[in-house]
Design an enzyme around this catalytic site. Structure first.
Site, PDB file in Angstrom:
ATOM      1  N   ASP A  39       0.864  -1.174   0.000  1.00  0.00           N
ATOM      2  CA  ASP A  39       0.000   0.000   0.000  1.00  0.00           C
ATOM      3  C   ASP A  39       0.907   1.232   0.000  1.00  0.00           C
ATOM      4  O   ASP A  39       2.085   1.167   0.331  1.00  0.00           O
ATOM      5  CB  ASP A  39      -0.919  -0.038   1.220  1.00  0.00           C
ATOM      6  CG  ASP A  39      -2.100   0.902   1.042  1.00  0.00           C
ATOM      7  OD1 ASP A  39      -2.198   1.552  -0.012  1.00  0.00           O
ATOM      8  OD2 ASP A  39      -2.924   0.972   1.969  1.00  0.00           O
TER       9      ASP A  39
ATOM     10  N   ASP B   6      -7.839  -7.169   1.300  1.00  0.00           N
ATOM     11  CA  ASP B   6      -6.965  -7.187   2.474  1.00  0.00           C
ATOM     12  C   ASP B   6      -7.760  -6.609   3.626  1.00  0.00           C
ATOM     13  O   ASP B   6      -8.665  -5.789   3.426  1.00  0.00           O
ATOM     14  CB  ASP B   6      -5.725  -6.305   2.254  1.00  0.00           C
ATOM     15  CG  ASP B   6      -6.052  -4.827   2.425  1.00  0.00           C
ATOM     16  OD1 ASP B   6      -6.624  -4.243   1.499  1.00  0.00           O
ATOM     17  OD2 ASP B   6      -5.785  -4.271   3.510  1.00  0.00           O
TER      18      ASP B   6
ATOM     19  N   CYS C 133     -12.396 -27.122  10.590  1.00  0.00           N
ATOM     20  CA  CYS C 133     -11.127 -26.469  10.225  1.00  0.00           C
ATOM     21  C   CYS C 133      -9.953 -27.428  10.374  1.00  0.00           C
ATOM     22  O   CYS C 133      -9.887 -28.203  11.331  1.00  0.00           O
ATOM     23  CB  CYS C 133     -10.919 -25.251  11.117  1.00  0.00           C
ATOM     24  SG  CYS C 133      -9.391 -24.364  10.768  1.00  0.00           S
TER      25      CYS C 133
ATOM     26  N   CYS D  90      -6.652 -26.331  10.392  1.00  0.00           N
ATOM     27  CA  CYS D  90      -5.425 -25.568  10.687  1.00  0.00           C
ATOM     28  C   CYS D  90      -4.659 -26.214  11.844  1.00  0.00           C
ATOM     29  O   CYS D  90      -5.185 -27.052  12.567  1.00  0.00           O
ATOM     30  CB  CYS D  90      -5.760 -24.105  11.004  1.00  0.00           C
ATOM     31  SG  CYS D  90      -6.315 -23.803  12.689  1.00  0.00           S
TER      32      CYS D  90
ATOM     33  N   CYS E 203      -6.550 -25.880  15.202  1.00  0.00           N
ATOM     34  CA  CYS E 203      -7.711 -26.765  15.382  1.00  0.00           C
ATOM     35  C   CYS E 203      -7.319 -28.240  15.403  1.00  0.00           C
ATOM     36  O   CYS E 203      -8.004 -29.051  16.025  1.00  0.00           O
ATOM     37  CB  CYS E 203      -8.753 -26.484  14.300  1.00  0.00           C
ATOM     38  SG  CYS E 203      -9.581 -24.890  14.567  1.00  0.00           S
TER      39      CYS E 203
ATOM     40  N   HIS F 138      -5.196 -19.615  13.260  1.00  0.00           N
ATOM     41  CA  HIS F 138      -6.552 -20.050  12.920  1.00  0.00           C
ATOM     42  C   HIS F 138      -7.282 -19.024  12.050  1.00  0.00           C
ATOM     43  O   HIS F 138      -7.865 -19.371  11.021  1.00  0.00           O
ATOM     44  CB  HIS F 138      -7.389 -20.346  14.164  1.00  0.00           C
ATOM     45  CG  HIS F 138      -8.819 -20.571  13.795  1.00  0.00           C
ATOM     46  ND1 HIS F 138      -9.247 -21.772  13.250  1.00  0.00           N
ATOM     47  CD2 HIS F 138      -9.892 -19.742  13.778  1.00  0.00           C
ATOM     48  CE1 HIS F 138     -10.530 -21.667  12.939  1.00  0.00           C
ATOM     49  NE2 HIS F 138     -10.943 -20.452  13.247  1.00  0.00           N
TER      50      HIS F 138
END
Lengths: 370, 370
Positions: B91, B266, B304, B306, B309, B335
């Site tokens: 940015d 984003d 999930c 991840c 998890c 997560h």
């Protein structure tokens, strides 16, 4: 829990060995990263494993207060609660009688605390501490002990040492009735009085614990006092049992203790220093915030193979620290813990190669710091 | 930098595609985790990669101030400085004219800031911003833009929009002279005035940027206003270029924007919420500090996969949060970032299967929260 000595250095009492627990084995001399509240601060269990940890330390007092014994009991063990399947040693809360002494009252029966979290009052007896550690299912369980704040008189140290012995007998009795495959260590007290240390050791050795710790050191005494007490005491601890020096953790202290026959160590220093930006390296300590690192593309320690040193520069580590980014604590902790565990591996290799004294001298000649 | 549309949904303007940069490719619709200061807060680059990130966002203004352009130039790129080898979008600092507006003065030539770090004064022109991004070697570079704080009058929004257009022309000229294989995106402004948005788009489209962003939304307007502006604008952005909606990031907003043809997103929300203990799940948001999670052995989100998890319970996550442990921020961020990136992967699959509308309706029917 079993222990075998696998090598001895011919030139000093240093030895290397292997402790086998129901959760796996670890090699000694061993350093245990400190995970007081069920987390080694800033690391995932996987990062801890990759940094080389084989055994960690957690704290009975803190876990009893939060999340509470019942919560962990529901998971079957602290290991499952925190996702760390390898060995765990739990300290007893004895150190908190010292560190939180304004909120602790000791009597023959046990200790009465005011919680450091919410001020609520609760008691812990030596038996309670065994029961809590059973719920945590920690592989190595420390008895509740007591020592007088430094500096203490002979009568003060004697009183605390005698109480430690009486509590150890009660804890041992409870442990032997209830234990399911874990080990229990006693803690030798006696302050800076050699005769009291000897007396404490004799009394505890007769109770045949699975291991023996030296407590009440690195609590404000000088290096000379620390060495005067440890040097004769360490080799007198039972030879066939692991010997654990509690809470001492400069590289220099560890080398001294190993040379005199100690096997296990814990200290908050590598992780706490990491968060404060003080990093260990083979050339000594590095303060990462120093201007000189601002554009330095080199790794923190060219002799280090940790994730941090493999992937990041001093300049980036400085940027993260100055910017107070969480990643600063993470990368610094990975490095410092790896540094300590790698240091222990080198110590073990030196002992089994009959080169411990050479290793020590070489290490100290390079380890100078900024 | 190249872009190709690989699938289009028949029932709406949603499309999926692929952006190819010199640092690798990423699939769209894409979510870019925010790494303002050269770190996605609380994650190592490896954890970020494992959570599924293909492209991240960093900030020109912040990196210019600290560690400074010269430091990063020495490393050859921001990628090498921060250890992230995949694509980076930067940015421009335009958003900081808004968010730090008490310390920013805008003129025709550029913007004069007082540093939010130390109060020192410095100027940034549209050309400076291109040059800094060249030093960072970011794969996708945003032009310096300007928008009036919400709510703004038509003349205020028109003035900012015209300045954005003039700056874009200057930035484009500098970029085309100096660019080495990266892409540059323009930013459509115009506030909540449809005619100004259309005018801004027409002006910028004529300059043939590699991509087009919509700025000045999610800055205080209502959901109805947000949708009123985006719905007609999104499908009018050049079809063969990536379309980036800046700073908007609830799952609901992303679904709406994708349905209208946007490709890139984003938002700090997944990472900031993680640190505040608000976790995303397929059933909606979870506030991990709630008492009800105290002894809950279930993973945060049973849907999930991840690291968090797979390995940790709600009870442990609550314990870490209540204890203010750094590991709380780490596991929660892993997560939440994984949740967002998995969400984007499902969106892409739905589009290529001609099922985007069904996916959206099904997702929203389950996503209710505590």
């Amino acid at each position: 829990m079993q222990f075998e000595v696998t090598a001895r250095d011919r030139r000093c009492p240093a030895r290397s060995g292997r402790v086998t627990t129901k959760s796996g084995a670890f090699a000694t001399p061993a350093f245990m990263p400190v995970g007081t509240a069920g987390t080694v601060k800033a690391l995932t269990p996987r990062q801890l494993d990759e940094a080389g940890a084989q055994v960690i330390l957690a704290n009975t007092y803190h876990l009893f207060l939060r999340p509470g014994t019942d919560v962990i009991r529901k998971f079957g063990s602290l290991h499952r609660f925190m996702g760390w399947e390898q060995p765990i040693l739990t300290d007893s809360g004895g150190f908190q009688i010292f560190s939180l002494r304004d909120n602790a009252r000791v009597s023959e029966s046990g200790v009465r605390f005011k919680s450091h979290l919410d001020g609520s009052a609760f008691s812990l007896t030596p038996e309670d501490v065994v029961d809590i550690q059973s719920a945590l299912d920690s592989d190595i369980q420390m008895v509740l002990d007591h020592f007088a704040p430094h500096p203490a008189s002979h009568p003060q140290d004697e009183k605390a040492m005698r109480l430690t012995g009486a509590w150890a007998a009660r804890a041992r009795e409870r442990f032997l009735k209830t234990n399911k495959g874990n080990g229990q260590f006693a803690i030798v007290q006696g302050g800076l009085h050699e005769d009291l240390r000897e007396c404490s050791l004799r009394e505890l050795a007769a109770m045949d614990f699975e291991g023996y710790a030296v407590g009440g050191l690195s609590v404000g005494e000088s290096t000379a006092e620390f060495r005067r007490i440890l040097k004769p005491l360490a080799p007198e601890l039972p030879d066939g049992k692991p010997r654990y020096l509690m809470g001492s953790g400069t590289p220099e202290d560890i080398l001294f203790a190993v040379e005199n026959g100690m096997d296990m160590f814990d200290c908050v220093m590598p992780s706490r220093n990491a968060r404060n930006g003080t990093l260990f390296s083979s050339r000594g300590k590095v303060r990462i915030k120093n201007e000189r690192h601002k554009a330095d593309p080199r790794p923190l320690d060219e002799a280090c193979a940790c994730y941090t040193c493999r992937n990041f520069s001093r300049a980036y580590l400085r940027h993260l620290f100055i910017s107070r980014e969480i990643l600063s604590s993470i990368l610094n902790t990975i490095h410092n813990i790896h540094f300590y565990l790698d240091f222990m591996a080198k110590i073990r290799y030196a002992i089994s190669s009959q080169k411990f004294i050479d290793f020590k001298e070489n290490f100290l000649s390079l380890y100078k710091g900024e």
